[in-house]
Design a protein around this motif. Structure first.
Motif, mmCIF file in Angstrom:
data_model
loop_
_atom_site.group_PDB
_atom_site.id
_atom_site.type_symbol
_atom_site.label_atom_id
_atom_site.label_comp_id
_atom_site.label_asym_id
_atom_site.label_seq_id
_atom_site.Cartn_x
_atom_site.Cartn_y
_atom_site.Cartn_z
ATOM 1 N N PRO A 1 0.818 -1.223 0.000
ATOM 2 C CA PRO A 1 0.000 0.000 0.000
ATOM 3 C C PRO A 1 0.849 1.270 0.000
ATOM 4 N N LYS A 2 1.985 1.237 0.703
ATOM 5 C CA LYS A 2 2.862 2.413 0.751
ATOM 6 C C LYS A 2 3.619 2.562 -0.568
ATOM 7 N N THR A 3 4.227 1.491 -1.047
ATOM 8 C CA THR A 3 5.091 1.608 -2.224
ATOM 9 C C THR A 3 4.305 1.865 -3.500
ATOM 10 N N SER A 4 3.078 1.352 -3.575
ATOM 11 C CA SER A 4 2.329 1.478 -4.823
ATOM 12 C C SER A 4 1.348 2.628 -4.822
ATOM 13 N N MET A 5 0.809 3.005 -3.643
ATOM 14 C CA MET A 5 -0.274 3.981 -3.609
ATOM 15 C C MET A 5 -0.092 5.102 -2.600
ATOM 16 N N GLY A 6 1.014 5.080 -1.877
ATOM 17 C CA GLY A 6 1.253 6.159 -0.929
ATOM 18 C C GLY A 6 0.418 6.080 0.326
ATOM 19 N N TRP A 7 -0.205 4.930 0.587
ATOM 20 C CA TRP A 7 -0.999 4.742 1.793
ATOM 21 C C TRP A 7 -0.112 4.154 2.891
ATOM 22 N N SER A 8 -0.665 3.990 4.057
ATOM 23 C CA SER A 8 0.092 3.367 5.139
ATOM 24 C C SER A 8 0.310 1.889 4.847
ATOM 25 N N GLU A 9 1.493 1.422 5.176
ATOM 26 C CA GLU A 9 1.728 -0.024 5.141
ATOM 27 C C GLU A 9 0.972 -0.680 6.288
ATOM 28 N N LEU A 10 0.837 -2.000 6.238
ATOM 29 C CA LEU A 10 0.124 -2.747 7.271
ATOM 30 C C LEU A 10 1.025 -3.836 7.837
ATOM 31 N N ARG A 11 0.863 -4.071 9.125
ATOM 32 C CA ARG A 11 1.555 -5.179 9.791
ATOM 33 C C ARG A 11 0.533 -5.919 10.647
ATOM 34 N N GLY A 12 0.823 -7.169 10.962
ATOM 35 C CA GLY A 12 -0.151 -7.909 11.743
ATOM 36 C C GLY A 12 0.458 -9.072 12.493
ATOM 37 N N MET A 13 -0.316 -9.622 13.407
ATOM 38 C CA MET A 13 0.071 -10.818 14.150
ATOM 39 C C MET A 13 -1.165 -11.707 14.251
ATOM 40 N N ARG A 14 -0.994 -12.958 13.866
ATOM 41 C CA ARG A 14 -2.082 -13.929 13.919
ATOM 42 C C ARG A 14 -1.739 -15.013 14.922
ATOM 43 N N THR A 15 -2.744 -15.455 15.669
ATOM 44 C CA THR A 15 -2.605 -16.621 16.537
ATOM 45 C C THR A 15 -3.705 -17.604 16.159
ATOM 46 N N ASP A 16 -3.797 -18.703 16.884
ATOM 47 C CA ASP A 16 -4.871 -19.658 16.617
ATOM 48 C C ASP A 16 -6.244 -19.032 16.846
ATOM 49 N N VAL B 1 -2.102 -4.026 12.572
ATOM 50 C CA VAL B 1 -1.626 -2.707 12.980
ATOM 51 C C VAL B 1 -1.740 -1.776 11.784
ATOM 52 N N ALA B 2 -2.580 -0.758 11.916
ATOM 53 C CA ALA B 2 -2.864 0.205 10.862
ATOM 54 C C ALA B 2 -3.147 1.541 11.537
ATOM 55 N N PRO B 3 -3.259 2.635 10.778
ATOM 56 C CA PRO B 3 -3.671 3.887 11.419
ATOM 57 C C PRO B 3 -4.932 3.724 12.258
ATOM 58 N N LYS B 4 -5.837 2.851 11.821
ATOM 59 C CA LYS B 4 -6.995 2.461 12.611
ATOM 60 C C LYS B 4 -6.863 0.968 12.906
ATOM 61 N N LEU C 1 11.161 5.483 0.688
ATOM 62 C CA LEU C 1 9.876 5.758 1.329
ATOM 63 C C LEU C 1 9.987 5.521 2.831
ATOM 64 N N ARG C 2 9.330 6.355 3.607
ATOM 65 C CA ARG C 2 9.270 6.160 5.047
ATOM 66 C C ARG C 2 8.260 5.059 5.359
ATOM 67 N N ILE C 3 8.693 4.024 6.062
ATOM 68 C CA ILE C 3 7.776 2.952 6.464
ATOM 69 C C ILE C 3 7.463 3.130 7.950
ATOM 70 N N ASP C 4 6.740 4.207 8.237
ATOM 71 C CA ASP C 4 6.488 4.623 9.617
ATOM 72 C C ASP C 4 5.001 4.733 9.914
ATOM 73 N N MET C 5 4.174 3.968 9.143
ATOM 74 C CA MET C 5 2.725 3.956 9.321
ATOM 75 C C MET C 5 2.087 5.292 8.950
ATOM 76 N N PRO D 1 -2.661 7.537 4.432
ATOM 77 C CA PRO D 1 -4.039 7.119 4.717
ATOM 78 C C PRO D 1 -4.127 5.637 5.056
ATOM 79 N N ASP D 2 -5.093 5.296 5.874
ATOM 80 C CA ASP D 2 -5.389 3.894 6.153
ATOM 81 C C ASP D 2 -5.999 3.283 4.888
ATOM 82 N N PRO D 3 -5.465 2.166 4.408
ATOM 83 C CA PRO D 3 -6.038 1.554 3.203
ATOM 84 C C PRO D 3 -7.535 1.288 3.301
#
Length: 699
Positions: free
Chosen positions: A366-381, A387-390, A461-465, A468-470
């Motif tokens: 999302p950041k590299t292609s559209m200038g939006w915030s990148e996204l990160r996440g954690m999944r469990t069972d 993790v996003a702006p929202k 590019l800054r990868i600092d969240m 815009p939120d995608p």
């Protein structure tokens, strides 16, 4: 961006004699074969006497595999494999993009370690062992056959493979998809893999040296655009994605049948999995790469082979990063000190749980292609935290479709999982700048033809969240994906009003400007394309390709000096864009700056001495200097380098006609017509036909 290959500007020279045909320059790259695979020989114990077959199926949703979703009737061969082995019900990808996901599969590490963070411009860290380098060092025969340019050897995934077939230059008769230069169909991939197996193991089921093998076979077919061959296209006319899945399943069946016919099934660990899934409209996304929802992150994963139970299902969460340590464990090899995954062998054998309960995910697309915030996440069972702006938290055991964000209801769980995200990603304040390597023009065209917009964007590019939120740009995303489909079917005019509508909504989105600019170019609106690209620069949504495109279009509207200035700026930003350099050399030639033209051509050939278009321009430079013999040599070299390059045939025909060699001229003109396309060479085709008629009339 989903569209056919774009034709850059043409350079015109008028020769005297019996015809006033135009010498044409079409900018393209000389075909290049892959470099020999990098080899490495780590020391280690004697491996188990067994083979490994890794099958990766690109863009395959788990719920489109019948053994995961009985309502689907698409995958009988994959289902049969699951019945013979262990199916992992909750397997997750690390990245919803082909190249970084495969890097995690092949290294057992997260993107922060292997360094392949996105599509294009990232290369595997040389210090990180791969599954192939471990296998090769232990004495196994290693080979890989991949179906897309996104897994080209240039990204470093070939390390350890003695054979790495990433040839996308197959003719259409061999299965090249119409209009796509960066993918081969699954039947071609299967044929190549089976030919290798027959050559090494066809007779006795063992290689001449008695070595077992590690073979990786990658199928790209379920990736957009969906265009399965018959009879799958007719059978799944209303669901072409499922048609691609069914076709790919048939290719998997051919591989498994070969192993059975040669008595190797009981001696081979088979790992079948997807790299990521496909959204198909879920959460407003139709393809993949932007979001981290289950439609793109939940993948099928099946193991079958010696010592594994049959028909078992593992419910514990497992991950892409667990593949390398699992295969290494099976082969009795140390996985290395970089690995972040865990061996699943105890879990597959039903012995005990393994530490796979936390699965990190990210997408920088999302950041590299559209200038939006990148996204990160954690999944469990049980949970998924995005993790996003929202921020988003989903309780997966109750809400598999992720429709109810429960962050406010479970703040402690959300906080715990966010901390787990930053343990992998690094502290939020220390993420810094994402810097990519320059992307050459051939790679850029390949990636854009497959729908990836980020390859031509800014390199730092800054990868600092930030951004815009995608989630808040779902409408824009839908238009971008719809316009890509229209462009893929040459409906450029229809895409223009859609893209103009969202331009004001999202003014810093580079993908909008890139797609809109291309649509305007392909409909002959060159000045409007220039205006769009200049607006991208004003909004800091430009990359080197933006400036290169401005230069191309300025040539088309007759502003050569301005064109050269724009192309020079693009060259400063990315010297590996050889198409831009060839355009710049051409502009210099038209401006009479022959010394600058030759200097630029030398810069091209210093990077790639087989770049066909450079020799074509050298031929035109020699014509301008009045040296027909040297020109002929250069133009013949261009054809030698790339026999499918169209314009040298026309140029050689003109030279032959001027030299009083009508039969040779006719021969070259006919070869030009065999290759010429009306949409690219429309102004030349009738003139060439008239010249042939005139020359034949004289004889």
């Amino acid at each position: 961006m989903q569209h056919r290959r774009r034709t850059p500007f043409s350079l015109a020279f008028i020769l005297g004699g019996g015809s006033t045909l135009i010498l044409a320059l079409h900018l393209t790259s000389c075909s290049r074969g892959p470099n020999p695979a990098e080899t490495k020989s780590p020391t280690g114990p004697q491996p188990r006497e067994a083979n490994v077959l890794l099958i990766t199926l690109d863009t395959l949703r788990a719920d489109h595999v019948s053994c995961y979703n009985p309502q689907m009737q698409t995958t009988p061969h994959i289902d049969a494999l699951a019945a013979q082995g262990v199916r992992c019900a909750q397997a997750g990808a690390q990245v919803p993009l082909t190249t970084p996901s495969h890097a995690s599969i092949l290294t057992g590490t997260y993107p922060q370690v292997h360094k392949v963070r996105d599509i294009g411009g990232f290369v595997l860290d040389k210090s990180v062992p791969t599954l192939a380098s471990l296998a090769e060092g232990a004495g196994l025969e290693t080979a890989a056959f991949v179906g897309s340019a996104v897994l080209s050897h240039q990204y470093g995934l070939n390390r350890g493979f003695a054979t790495y077939n990433d040839d996308m230059g197959a003719k259409r008769a061999e299965g090249l998809l119409p209009g796509v230069v960066a993918e081969v169909r699954g039947d071609v991939v299967t044929r190549r893999a089976l030919e290798w197996l027959e050559g090494h193991y066809g007779g006795s089921g063992r290689s001449a040296g008695g070595k077992p093998f590690f073979l990786w076979v990658h199928y790209y077919d379920p990736h957009f655009p969906y265009d399965p061959p018959q009879p799958f296209k007719a059978k799944y006319a209303k669901d072409l994605y499922s048609g691609e899945v069914a076709f790919t399943d048939a290719q998997v069946g051919r591989l498994l049948e070969w192993l059975a016919d040669h008595g190797l099934t009981g001696k081979t660990l088979i790992v079948l999995m997807a790299d990521h899934g496909e959204s198909l409209g879920d959460h407003g996304e139709y393809t993949h790469g932007v979001f981290l929802y289950e439609s793109t992150m939940h993948i099928p994963l099946i193991f079958a082979g010696p010592g594994l139970p049959k028909g078992q299902v593992v419910q514990q969460q497992v991950r892409s990063i667990d593949i390398l340590p699992t295969v290494a464990d099976f082969l009795r090899l140390p996985p290395g000190d970089k690995v972040q995954g865990s061996s699943l062998m105890p879990l597959l054998r039903g012995q005990k749980e393994v530490p796979t309960h936390y699965s990190y995910m990210e997408t920088l697309y999302p950041k590299t292609s559209m200038g939006w915030s990148e996204l990160r996440g954690m999944r469990t069972d049980e949970w998924k935290m995005i993790v996003a702006p929202k921020p988003e938290l989903y309780k997966l055991d109750e809400d598999r479709s992720e429709k109810h964000n429960v962050t406010d209801r479970y703040p402690a769980d959300a906080d715990h999982l966010q901390k787990k995200v930053w343990e992998v990603a690094g502290a939020p304040g220390s993420l810094g700048t994402l810097e990519r390597q320059p992307v050459d023009d051939e790679t850029l065209r390949q990636l854009q033809s497959l729908g990836y917009a980020s390859a031509g964007a800014r390199r730092e590019l800054r990868i600092d969240m930030s951004g815009p939120d995608p989630k808040d740009r779902v409408e824009v995303l839908g238009v971008l994906e719809k316009s890509a489909e229209l462009m893929n079917h040459d409906r450029f005019q229809a895409a223009i009003p859609m893209l103009k509508r969202i331009q004001a909504q999202d003014p810093t989105n580079p993908a909008i400007y890139q797609k809109l600019g291309v649509c305007l170019e392909r409909t002959g609106q060159y000045q409007k394309a220039i205006d769009v690209y200049r607006m991208a620069i004003e909004n800091h949504a430009d990359g080197d390709q933006t400036h290169a495109s401005i230069g191309n279009n300025l040539v088309r509207v007759g502003k050569l000096q301005e064109a050269a200035d724009a192309m020079e700026k693009a060259a400063e930003m990315n010297l590996t864009n050889l198409q831009n350099l060839a355009n710049l050399a051409t502009a210099y030639l038209q401006l009479g700056r022959t010394a600058d033209c030759e200097k630029t051509l030398k810069a091209i050939l210093a990077q790639n001495d087989g770049y066909a278009e450079a020799y074509n321009v050298y031929g035109l430079l020699s014509i301008q200097r009045g040296d027909g013999n040297t020109a002929r040599t250069y133009l013949e070299k261009a054809i030698e380098c790339d026999p499918d390059l169209t314009e040298p045939y026309l140029n050689l025909g003109l030279l032959a006609e001027k030299a009083g060699q009508p039969q040779i001229a006719i021969s070259y003109y006919k070869k030009f017509l065999e290759r010429a396309r009306p949409k690219d060479h429309g102004e030349y085709i009738p003139k060439v036909k008239a010249a042939i008629a005139e020359l034949e009339g004289r004889s």
